[in-house]
Design a protein around this motif. Structure first.
Motif, PDB file in Angstrom:
ATOM      1  N   ALA A  18      49.525  96.496 -38.655  1.00  0.00           N
ATOM      2  CA  ALA A  18      49.911  97.498 -37.669  1.00  0.00           C
ATOM      3  C   ALA A  18      48.710  98.323 -37.227  1.00  0.00           C
ATOM      4  N   ILE A  19      47.818  98.649 -38.169  1.00  0.00           N
ATOM      5  CA  ILE A  19      46.625  99.432 -37.832  1.00  0.00           C
ATOM      6  C   ILE A  19      45.719  98.635 -36.895  1.00  0.00           C
ATOM      7  N   GLU A  20      45.561  97.327 -37.214  1.00  0.00           N
ATOM      8  CA  GLU A  20      44.723  96.485 -36.363  1.00  0.00           C
ATOM      9  C   GLU A  20      45.315  96.349 -34.967  1.00  0.00           C
ATOM     10  N   ARG A  21      46.647  96.244 -34.887  1.00  0.00           N
ATOM     11  CA  ARG A  21      47.300  96.118 -33.582  1.00  0.00           C
ATOM     12  C   ARG A  21      47.082  97.379 -32.747  1.00  0.00           C
ATOM     13  N   LEU A  22      47.127  98.523 -33.381  1.00  0.00           N
ATOM     14  CA  LEU A  22      46.930  99.779 -32.669  1.00  0.00           C
ATOM     15  C   LEU A  22      45.498  99.930 -32.170  1.00  0.00           C
ATOM     16  N   LYS A  23      44.534  99.350 -32.903  1.00  0.00           N
ATOM     17  CA  LYS A  23      43.130  99.436 -32.466  1.00  0.00           C
ATOM     18  C   LYS A  23      42.938  98.782 -31.106  1.00  0.00           C
ATOM     19  N   LEU A  81      63.671 107.035 -41.926  1.00  0.00           N
ATOM     20  CA  LEU A  81      63.462 106.465 -40.598  1.00  0.00           C
ATOM     21  C   LEU A  81      63.037 105.004 -40.644  1.00  0.00           C
ATOM     22  N   LEU A  82      62.659 104.520 -41.833  1.00  0.00           N
ATOM     23  CA  LEU A  82      62.148 103.156 -41.957  1.00  0.00           C
ATOM     24  C   LEU A  82      63.019 102.332 -42.887  1.00  0.00           C
ATOM     25  N   LEU A  83      63.086 101.038 -42.608  1.00  0.00           N
ATOM     26  CA  LEU A  83      63.727 100.069 -43.488  1.00  0.00           C
ATOM     27  C   LEU A  83      62.642  99.200 -44.118  1.00  0.00           C
ATOM     28  N   GLY A  84      62.942  98.607 -45.273  1.00  0.00           N
ATOM     29  CA  GLY A  84      62.000  97.699 -45.911  1.00  0.00           C
ATOM     30  C   GLY A  84      61.002  98.369 -46.828  1.00  0.00           C
ATOM     31  N   MET A 106      52.322  99.493 -50.949  1.00  0.00           N
ATOM     32  CA  MET A 106      52.607  99.972 -49.588  1.00  0.00           C
ATOM     33  C   MET A 106      51.938  99.087 -48.554  1.00  0.00           C
ATOM     34  N   ASN A 107      50.688  98.592 -48.891  1.00  0.00           N
ATOM     35  CA  ASN A 107      49.946  97.804 -47.917  1.00  0.00           C
ATOM     36  C   ASN A 107      50.593  96.453 -47.653  1.00  0.00           C
ATOM     37  N   ASP A 108      51.331  95.902 -48.642  1.00  0.00           N
ATOM     38  CA  ASP A 108      51.937  94.580 -48.481  1.00  0.00           C
ATOM     39  C   ASP A 108      53.355  94.649 -47.933  1.00  0.00           C
ATOM     40  N   THR A 109      53.954  95.811 -47.908  1.00  0.00           N
ATOM     41  CA  THR A 109      55.318  95.923 -47.397  1.00  0.00           C
ATOM     42  C   THR A 109      55.313  95.789 -45.883  1.00  0.00           C
ATOM     43  N   ARG A 110      56.467  95.427 -45.348  1.00  0.00           N
ATOM     44  CA  ARG A 110      56.604  95.264 -43.896  1.00  0.00           C
ATOM     45  C   ARG A 110      57.737  96.181 -43.414  1.00  0.00           C
ATOM     46  N   PRO A 111      57.434  97.468 -43.302  1.00  0.00           N
ATOM     47  CA  PRO A 111      58.482  98.425 -42.925  1.00  0.00           C
ATOM     48  C   PRO A 111      58.929  98.213 -41.477  1.00  0.00           C
ATOM     49  N   ARG A 112      60.171  98.616 -41.225  1.00  0.00           N
ATOM     50  CA  ARG A 112      60.738  98.471 -39.888  1.00  0.00           C
ATOM     51  C   ARG A 112      61.348  99.794 -39.444  1.00  0.00           C
ATOM     52  N   PHE A 113      60.967 100.182 -38.244  1.00  0.00           N
ATOM     53  CA  PHE A 113      61.524 101.402 -37.655  1.00  0.00           C
ATOM     54  C   PHE A 113      62.996 101.163 -37.319  1.00  0.00           C
ATOM     55  N   ARG A 114      63.849 102.038 -37.798  1.00  0.00           N
ATOM     56  CA  ARG A 114      65.292 101.856 -37.611  1.00  0.00           C
ATOM     57  C   ARG A 114      65.645 101.793 -36.123  1.00  0.00           C
ATOM     58  N   PRO A 115      66.347 100.752 -35.714  1.00  0.00           N
ATOM     59  CA  PRO A 115      66.666 100.609 -34.278  1.00  0.00           C
ATOM     60  C   PRO A 115      67.743 101.574 -33.786  1.00  0.00           C
ATOM     61  N   ASP A 116      68.510 102.187 -34.707  1.00  0.00           N
ATOM     62  CA  ASP A 116      69.583 103.086 -34.277  1.00  0.00           C
ATOM     63  C   ASP A 116      69.116 104.522 -34.072  1.00  0.00           C
ATOM     64  N   ILE A 117      67.835 104.776 -34.341  1.00  0.00           N
ATOM     65  CA  ILE A 117      67.302 106.125 -34.149  1.00  0.00           C
ATOM     66  C   ILE A 117      67.191 106.412 -32.649  1.00  0.00           C
ATOM     67  N   LEU A 118      67.691 107.588 -32.232  1.00  0.00           N
ATOM     68  CA  LEU A 118      67.654 107.987 -30.828  1.00  0.00           C
ATOM     69  C   LEU A 118      66.379 108.766 -30.544  1.00  0.00           C
ATOM     70  N   LEU A 164      52.477 104.644 -34.108  1.00  0.00           N
ATOM     71  CA  LEU A 164      52.519 103.891 -35.363  1.00  0.00           C
ATOM     72  C   LEU A 164      53.932 103.415 -35.668  1.00  0.00           C
ATOM     73  N   LEU A 165      54.906 104.292 -35.431  1.00  0.00           N
ATOM     74  CA  LEU A 165      56.297 103.908 -35.696  1.00  0.00           C
ATOM     75  C   LEU A 165      56.720 102.718 -34.843  1.00  0.00           C
ATOM     76  N   LYS A 166      56.281 102.689 -33.587  1.00  0.00           N
ATOM     77  CA  LYS A 166      56.731 101.650 -32.665  1.00  0.00           C
ATOM     78  C   LYS A 166      56.290 100.257 -33.093  1.00  0.00           C
ATOM     79  N   VAL A 167      55.102 100.153 -33.708  1.00  0.00           N
ATOM     80  CA  VAL A 167      54.601  98.814 -34.070  1.00  0.00           C
ATOM     81  C   VAL A 167      55.131  98.352 -35.421  1.00  0.00           C
ATOM     82  N   LEU A 168      55.834  99.245 -36.138  1.00  0.00           N
ATOM     83  CA  LEU A 168      56.423  98.847 -37.427  1.00  0.00           C
ATOM     84  C   LEU A 168      57.770  98.186 -37.140  1.00  0.00           C
ATOM     85  N   ASP A 169      57.739  96.873 -36.850  1.00  0.00           N
ATOM     86  CA  ASP A 169      58.939  96.146 -36.459  1.00  0.00           C
ATOM     87  C   ASP A 169      59.486  95.236 -37.548  1.00  0.00           C
TER      88      ASP A 169
END
Length: 702
Positions: A59-64, A87-90, A1-13, A46-51
């Motif tokens: 992502a955790i460091e970016r949020l800090k 809600l996530l891809l990847g 999980m730590n090495d994956t790069r998940p992406r928040f789905r852009p089509d979510i309203l 958290l969802l917003k920074v998962l691009d």
């Protein structure tokens, strides 16, 4: 999980919603699955920074840097939850293989569920958005503070009229369900539902939302209107969303208030009946259907907004699944949906209520489908519904358990609770309890005599009027004897002349062939004299027994000549009475000859009398014209006009039940009441089995 790069789905309203504590929550709308997810604004950061370019650690460091702190364990749990929700891809749930498998599974499920469109079919008819935009000013003219204030002032009076006029139900024309009035009633029902749906639409439009669709929904083959106001999720204020959901219910409540006033202040007739029908339908549909949170109608969406719990039904079923599979069977791979202690209690309560309600609902669906259609078609549709609603979900659950049998580790505490609940349910459905059936009845005299004019003479005196009590031997009316006496004198003269003519023929021995004719003429005159003398003896019509004049023709007045044998009224004995009740053929087994029943009369605070059934016979009368049973005369038996002669015929076959009633309290003849038939104690299980067996026994031959 730590090495994956998940992406928040852009089509979510996204929809931001204000919360009671002053913060905000984010509603995520999945346009693919048509599901909604509520998360906190903190989780959304958290969802917003998962691009798709950052790992979870990055992502955790970016949020800090922006002052948002997440532990790695907490963030991993959130990402796992978002991933499982789609809600996530990847992630492992967002790979092409898993997504392909998920897509195929969804398509297969949709194909299997496509047959459900037979029972839940939505047909869009129009896009009302432009019309609503142009006519919104009319809505604001009709619904404003002034009109709402007026309605609020009318509500207490409506409740008062409803309570004080409740006992009128038994005496007025409240059941106009014959063919002539069904059209009017259906039109009234459609108008009420139009008011309901346009209330949703106009309230949504007044909040700046788009209303893209209105149409007809066929729910269990019953047509009803619907309006698509799903855009309400765009509103951040949950009170506005709740107002859109409540608009239809409140509009029907307003219709009911006005209908109560019309019903109370109008005389029995079609207007009175339609007002009662609108009042009843508005209240019943609001309480048991639109306002019922266990059905996915208005009440459900108002409830989830009030509780701030989107997808309440799906989550509650997931919690029940967790309780059974994890806490009872010990399958650890089944986890509970994330929720607080308060939310968990709500989900369990709602889930149990929804499951119990579904059993009742599906049983009602099967019964309605079977009874309302052609026999063969009804069997096919009912069998299909039984498979889709009952067999399929149970088999699916059984297969799921079978695949996880290796993971089962029974938990003693959970098993004990499950056994206690199961035993309690079994005891509940096995415990015998008695109930009763209620049928319309009315009081009729067992001794009835028609008032018949005894002679061909005009009326000289009428001493009673309709409703009067009379004693045995009392003169009811007198006929004028002068015409009869005049006719008798003429006949006597004719008689003497014919006798003289006979004597002359015999003495002269001429025209002897006329002698036989003269004897015949003499005999006819003697018969006429005898008839007139008998009529003279009957110029007074006396009551044959103590009783009351139940009917009397309004044209039966002094000077009238109704003619001999004319029926001008009826009298009945008020003490030797009988109670008559009509039972539908389907319920005739509920009552037996010599069985004990109870008759209730609306006298004073109510009077109940135990009676013995004297006879039960098929009701062969095809004309209920004038009967208190007929819906056209205030009764509860639905009738329709048949043939050119205007027979007021019952729509269904009935049986007539008669019971002797001495009537010591002098209840007025013709009063309608209720026949109460008590049934022997039976459990719920026995009742279901008996009903199923009776249906099978009746329909075993196609």
């Amino acid at each position: 999980m730590n090495d994956t790069r998940p992406r928040f789905r852009p089509d979510i309203l996204l929809h931001a919603h204000d919360e009671a504590y002053g913060g905000q929550s984010i509603i995520l709308e999945d346009p693919v699955s048509n599901k909604f997810f509520r998360i906190s604004s903190y989780e959304f950061e958290l969802l917003k920074v998962l691009d798709g370019t950052r790992s979870l650690r990055d992502a955790i460091e970016r949020l800090k840097l922006s002052g948002r702190y997440f532990t790695l364990n907490h963030a991993a749990k959130l990402v796992d939850k978002f991933s499982k929700a789609g809600l996530l891809l990847g992630t492992i749930y967002g790979t092409s293989g898993v997504q392909k498998e998920l897509k195929e599974r969804v398509e297969t499920e949709l194909q299997k569920r496509s047959i459900l469109k037979l029972y839940y079919l939505y047909v869009p008819l129009l896009n009302p958005d432009a019309f609503l935009e142009k006519t919104l000013f009319l809505w604001r003219m009709l619904v404003n503070r002034v009109t709402l204030t007026i309605l609020s002032c009318l509500i207490p009076g409506a409740f008062y009229l409803l309570i004080t006029g409740f006992q009128r139900f038994d005496f007025e024309y409240l059941f106009f369900f014959n063919i002539q009035n069904l059209i009017v009633l259906w039109i009234a029902l459609v108008l009420v539902k139009l008011v309901h749906e346009f209330a949703h639409a106009y309230v949504a439009k007044s909040r700046g939302l788009r209303v893209p669709e209105m149409g007809i929904a066929f729910l269990i083959f019953f047509p009803c209107l619907y309006c698509n106001t799903t855009a309400a999720w765009q509103l951040s204020d949950r009170r506005e969303r709740m107002l859109i959901g409540l608009a239809g219910i409140l509009s029907e409540f307003a219709v009911a208030v006005f209908a109560i006033y019309i019903w109370y202040f109008t005389k029995p007739g079609i207007v009175n009946s339609v007002a009662f029908y609108l009042m009843a339908i508005s209240v019943i549909s609001s309480l048991f259907f639109n306002g019922n949170p266990l059905l996915k109608f208005d009440g459900y969406f108002v409830l989830i907004d009030w509780l701030r719990m989107p997808n309440l039904q799906a989550k509650s079923f997931a919690v029940l699944r967790y309780l059974f599979m994890n806490r009872v069977l010990g399958i650890d791979s089944v986890e509970a949906p994330p929720s607080s202690g308060r939310e968990f209690s709500i989900l369990v309560s709602y889930g149990v209520s929804a499951v119990l309600y579904r059993f009742v609902l599906y049983a009602g669906i099967l019964e309605r489908i079977y009874t309302k259609f052609d026999k063969t078609l009804g069997v096919i549709l009912a069998a299909t519904a039984f498979f889709m609603f009952i067999v399929r979900p149970l088999s699916k659950g059984a297969m799921n358990l079978f695949t996880k049998k290796s993971e089962m580790r029974f938990r003693p505490g959970g098993v004990a609770v499950f056994l206690i609940v199961s035993i309690s349910v079994i005891a509940l459905i096995s415990f015998p309890w008695s109930d009763h059936s209620v049928y319309p009845c009315y009081l009729e005299s067992a001794l009835v005599r028609q008032i018949v004019v005894p002679a061909e003479a005009p009326v000289s005196e009428v001493r009673v009027k309709q409703g009067d009590s009379v004693r045995s031997g009392e003169v009811i009316f007198r006929l004028n004897p002068l015409p009869l006496k005049y006719e008798l004198k003429n006949k006597q003269v004719e008689h003497q002349l014919v006798r003289t003519e006979i004597a002359i023929i015999r003495d002269s021995q001429q025209d002897l062939y006329k002698l036989d004719l003269k004897y015949i003429e003499l005999s006819q005159i003697e018969d006429a004299i005898k008839r007139i003398e008998e009529d003279l003896a009957l110029i007074e019509w006396k009551a044959p027994f103590d009783g009351a004049i139940t009917t009397l023709s309004p044209v039966f007045q002094p000077g009238a000549s109704p003619g001999k044998g004319s029926v001008v009224g009826e009298m009945a004995n008020c003490t030797a009475c009988e109670v008559q009740a009509l039972l539908p053929e389907s319920d005739v087994s509920a009552i037996m000859k010599n069985g004990t029943v109870s008759a209730w009369w609306p006298v004073g605070t109510g009077m109940s009398v135990n009676l013995t059934v004297r006879e039960i016979n098929p009701f062969k009368t095809e004309n209920l014209d004038g009967s208190p049973f007929s819906s056209r005369f205030g009764g509860e038996i639905a009738t329709e006009i048949k043939d050119q002669i205007g027979k007021d015929a019952p729509l269904d076959p009935y049986y007539l039940c008669r019971m002797d009633f001495p009537n010591p309290t002098g209840i007025p003849l013709g009063m309608t009441g209720r026949l109460v038939v008590k049934h022997p104690p039976k459990s719920i299980f026995r009742r279901v089995v008996d009903a199923a067996y009776g249906t099978f026994h009746r329909e075993v031959v196609f």
